[in-house]
Write a protein that holds these residues in place. Sequence first.
Motif, PDB file in Angstrom:
ATOM      1  N   LYS A  28       1.853   3.472  -4.080  1.00  0.00           N
ATOM      2  CA  LYS A  28       0.305   3.487  -3.573  1.00  0.00           C
ATOM      3  C   LYS A  28       0.343   3.735  -2.253  1.00  0.00           C
ATOM      4  CE  LYS A  28      -1.040   0.893  -7.527  1.00  0.00           C
ATOM      5  NZ  LYS A  28      -1.680   1.612  -8.386  1.00  0.00           N
ATOM      6  N   GLU A  34      -5.958  -0.273  -2.958  1.00  0.00           N
ATOM      7  CA  GLU A  34      -5.319  -1.431  -3.458  1.00  0.00           C
ATOM      8  C   GLU A  34      -4.521  -2.075  -2.307  1.00  0.00           C
ATOM      9  OE1 GLU A  34      -3.668  -1.334  -7.600  1.00  0.00           O
ATOM     10  OE2 GLU A  34      -4.153   0.742  -7.328  1.00  0.00           O
ATOM     11  N   ASN A  69       3.308   6.336   1.960  1.00  0.00           N
ATOM     12  CA  ASN A  69       3.463   5.352   0.982  1.00  0.00           C
ATOM     13  C   ASN A  69       5.167   4.913   1.193  1.00  0.00           C
ATOM     14  OD1 ASN A  69       4.949   6.682  -0.772  1.00  0.00           O
ATOM     15  ND2 ASN A  69       3.120   7.525  -1.743  1.00  0.00           N
TER      16      ASN A  69
END
Length: 88
Positions: A28, A34, A69
């Motif tokens: 992610k 998120e 990420n």
Amino acid sequence: MQLEEIVEKVLFRFVGTNLKEIDNWKEKDFFGNELNLSARSVAMFYIALEEELNTKFPEEAVVANGFSNFSNVLKILNDYILSSATVL
């Protein structure tokens, strides 16, 4: 300690271990909905990781892969730093 464990340990200093509760958190985007990490947390992670590993991230590696990420950070470390023996 394996590289992945070191990177996790450094990241969790700034964002906490609750990331593990999110499915596929390593894939992610740091700034996505998120994970929603602050720019400051990611910058502090970047600096702390360089200090922990006694290295510098090559600018071209960060631009090419994106320091966006967890998986990309590991890719940068494996592809550009460890493989080229630029660790100080």
